[in-house]
Design an enzyme around this catalytic site. Structure first.
Site, PDB file in Angstrom:
ATOM      1  N   LYS A  19       0.845  -1.207   0.000  1.00  0.00           N
ATOM      2  CA  LYS A  19       0.000   0.000   0.000  1.00  0.00           C
ATOM      3  C   LYS A  19       0.869   1.241   0.000  1.00  0.00           C
ATOM      4  CE  LYS A  19       0.779   1.474   4.396  1.00  0.00           C
ATOM      5  NZ  LYS A  19       1.450   2.702   4.771  1.00  0.00           N
ATOM      6  N   VAL A 106      11.054  -4.242   2.995  1.00  0.00           N
ATOM      7  CA  VAL A 106      10.936  -4.567   4.422  1.00  0.00           C
ATOM      8  C   VAL A 106      11.107  -3.284   5.244  1.00  0.00           C
ATOM      9  CG1 VAL A 106      11.984  -5.893   6.302  1.00  0.00           C
ATOM     10  CG2 VAL A 106      11.839  -6.874   4.000  1.00  0.00           C
ATOM     11  N   ALA A 107      10.244  -3.110   6.259  1.00  0.00           N
ATOM     12  CA  ALA A 107      10.276  -1.897   7.103  1.00  0.00           C
ATOM     13  C   ALA A 107      10.320  -0.650   6.235  1.00  0.00           C
ATOM     14  CB  ALA A 107      11.462  -1.917   8.081  1.00  0.00           C
ATOM     15  N   GLY A 108       9.505  -0.638   5.179  1.00  0.00           N
ATOM     16  CA  GLY A 108       9.591   0.432   4.188  1.00  0.00           C
ATOM     17  C   GLY A 108       8.427   1.389   4.177  1.00  0.00           C
ATOM     18  N   ALA A 111       3.572  -1.405   4.210  1.00  0.00           N
ATOM     19  CA  ALA A 111       2.724  -2.410   4.854  1.00  0.00           C
ATOM     20  C   ALA A 111       3.074  -3.837   4.455  1.00  0.00           C
ATOM     21  CB  ALA A 111       1.237  -2.130   4.593  1.00  0.00           C
ATOM     22  N   GLY A 112       4.364  -4.105   4.274  1.00  0.00           N
ATOM     23  CA  GLY A 112       4.786  -5.466   3.915  1.00  0.00           C
ATOM     24  C   GLY A 112       4.465  -6.485   5.003  1.00  0.00           C
ATOM     25  N   SER A 114       2.172  -6.220   7.272  1.00  0.00           N
ATOM     26  CA  SER A 114       0.710  -6.325   7.331  1.00  0.00           C
ATOM     27  C   SER A 114       0.201  -7.195   6.188  1.00  0.00           C
ATOM     28  CB  SER A 114       0.078  -4.935   7.228  1.00  0.00           C
ATOM     29  OG  SER A 114       0.579  -4.104   8.237  1.00  0.00           O
ATOM     30  N   ALA A 115       0.810  -7.039   5.014  1.00  0.00           N
ATOM     31  CA  ALA A 115       0.430  -7.861   3.859  1.00  0.00           C
ATOM     32  C   ALA A 115       0.653  -9.340   4.186  1.00  0.00           C
ATOM     33  CB  ALA A 115       1.249  -7.469   2.633  1.00  0.00           C
ATOM     34  N   ASP A 147      -2.754  -1.667   9.673  1.00  0.00           N
ATOM     35  CA  ASP A 147      -2.820  -1.713   8.206  1.00  0.00           C
ATOM     36  C   ASP A 147      -3.288  -3.071   7.674  1.00  0.00           C
ATOM     37  OD1 ASP A 147      -1.830   0.869   8.094  1.00  0.00           O
ATOM     38  OD2 ASP A 147       0.239   0.248   7.702  1.00  0.00           O
TER      39      ASP A 147
HETATM   40  O1  C5P Z   1      -0.848  -1.114  14.358  1.00  0.00           O
HETATM   41  P1  C5P Z   1       0.593  -1.358  14.156  1.00  0.00           P
HETATM   42  O2  C5P Z   1       1.105  -2.509  14.949  1.00  0.00           O
HETATM   43  O3  C5P Z   1       0.997  -1.443  12.709  1.00  0.00           O
HETATM   44  O4  C5P Z   1       1.308  -0.061  14.703  1.00  0.00           O
HETATM   45  C1  C5P Z   1       2.674  -0.061  15.017  1.00  0.00           C
HETATM   46  C2  C5P Z   1       2.978   1.143  15.874  1.00  0.00           C
HETATM   47  O5  C5P Z   1       2.859   2.346  15.099  1.00  0.00           O
HETATM   48  C3  C5P Z   1       2.055   1.355  17.047  1.00  0.00           C
HETATM   49  O6  C5P Z   1       2.471   0.622  18.165  1.00  0.00           O
HETATM   50  C4  C5P Z   1       2.177   2.849  17.286  1.00  0.00           C
HETATM   51  O7  C5P Z   1       3.366   3.168  17.974  1.00  0.00           O
HETATM   52  C5  C5P Z   1       2.314   3.399  15.879  1.00  0.00           C
HETATM   53  N1  C5P Z   1       1.010   3.793  15.337  1.00  0.00           N
HETATM   54  C6  C5P Z   1       0.404   4.942  15.814  1.00  0.00           C
HETATM   55  N2  C5P Z   1      -0.812   5.322  15.328  1.00  0.00           N
HETATM   56  C7  C5P Z   1      -1.419   4.603  14.353  1.00  0.00           C
HETATM   57  C8  C5P Z   1      -0.835   3.436  13.830  1.00  0.00           C
HETATM   58  C9  C5P Z   1       0.396   3.049  14.347  1.00  0.00           C
HETATM   59  O8  C5P Z   1       0.954   5.619  16.697  1.00  0.00           O
HETATM   60  N3  C5P Z   1      -2.591   5.015  13.906  1.00  0.00           N
END
Ligand code: C5P
Length: 317
Positions: A19, A106-108, A111-112, A114-115, A147
């Site tokens: 994404k 990766v870590a880019g 949303a890899g 999440s995918a 994501d």
């Molecule tokens: O939801 P996800 O695990 O991908 O989020 C990783 C981290 O990114 C969360 O722990 C948070 O620190 C940050 N985040 C955020 N607000 C969001 C999505 C992610 O602060 N809406």
């Protein structure tokens, strides 16, 4: 979200898109540690493939670009997805082999991870012959990461809440993008923290993020020239603060003829919107030659979300 039936010789494979956030508005930090978002997601034709097979124990194997940077154990979000699905379905022995074929940086910020979680959910549901409705899958996905629901849904969608509440958005036309992957990744929480720090430093009070109406109208018109100047990412300043060299990548892309360039999500991948496929190929060639990015790809979107496919599907790269 369901795909064609496949002859599962002990395995099922899902193909899941990357994404980009066409708009990423970040509001204040919430009590639960997340930030309130108003974002427009668009799924791009850059895919990871996730295969789940019956096995004696839970394992994760990762192949493809930068596979060494992806955890090959139960901490992998794809493994978490399989475990969450097993808990939900009351499956006592979730021993499966998960194989991830990575093309998404990766870590880019694309949303890899999440995918891979979305793909693992779909593939494991097929392997275990579970008949899950869309709401259940989306709930499980939201529990895995902000994501992950969008990786299932794909297309173009407005994301609110922490990004997990989705509404489809009309986008006419197929837009071409160039993706410049950076040499080192960025941690999403770190980028959000940096945004909070920058805002505090400037004495800025974050307000509730508004809906990007002008961009939504431009997307509905299908006019790429109207869309380009409206691309926006509140996390970009934070990503640039942590990786200042990304400015060079952004400059190189726009000087190569892209209509606009932004950091994707929390970065550090930079994405460039181009007039058409030919323009994207030209921009990609110049960006590769400039050496500012580790890997350069072209992709188009919107494309559908996670789908079941035949293993080692030929058209994924
Ligand atoms: O939801 P996800 O695990 O991908 O989020 C990783 C981290 O990114 C969360 O722990 C948070 O620190 C940050 N985040 C955020 N607000 C969001 C999505 C992610 O602060 N809406």
């Amino acid at each position: 979200m369901s795909g064609p039936a496949q002859p599962s010789l002990g395995g099922a494979t899902a193909r899941v898109p990357a994404k980009v956030n066409l708009h990423l508005g970040v509001g204040p930090l919430r009590d639960d540690g997340y930030h309130e978002l108003s974002t427009l997601f668009c799924a791009l034709s850059l895919y990871d493939e996730v295969t789940v097979r019956a096995a004696d124990e839970l394992s994760v194997t990762v192949r493809g670009d930068n596979y060494r940077e992806v955890p090959a154990d139960a901490s992998n979000l794809a493994a978490q997805a399989v475990l969450a699905l097993a808990r939900h379905a009351g499956i006592d022995d979730p021993s499966v082999a998960i194989e991830i074929d990575k093309a998404i940086p990766v870590a880019g910020g694309m949303a890899g991870g999440s995918a891979d979680a979305a793909g693992a959910l779909l593939a494991a549901a097929r392997l275990w012959r579970l008949d899950l409705d869309r709401e259940t899958l989306l709930d499980l996905a939201a529990g895995l990461g902000s994501d992950v629901p969008f990786a299932l849904v794909g297309g173009t969608a407005l994301g609110t809440g922490r990004g997990e509440k989705l509404l489809p958005v009309l986008q006419r036309g197929d837009f071409w993008w160039v993706i410049g992957a950076a040499r080192t990744g960025l941690s999403t929480p770190e980028v959000y923290r940096e945004l909070d720090r920058l805002r505090a430093e400037r004495g800025e009070e974050a307000s509730a993020p508004g809906r990007p109406d002008a961009l939504m109208q431009a997307l509905a018109s299908g006019d790429v020239h109207a869309v380009a100047p409206l691309l926006h990412n509140d996390l970009q300043a934070a990503a640039l603060s942590l990786q200042p060299l990304l400015r060079r990548t952004l400059r190189a892309g726009t000087e190569s003829g892209a209509l606009a360039g932004i950091v994707s999500g929390s970065g550090p991948s930079c994405v460039f919107l181009c007039e058409d496929e030919d323009a994207a190929i030209n921009v990609a060639t110049e960006l590769s030659g400039s050496g500012v990015a580790k890997a350069v790809r072209t992709a188009h979107g919107p494309v559908p979300g996670a789908r079941l496919v035949q293993p080692n599907h030929g058209s994924t790269r």
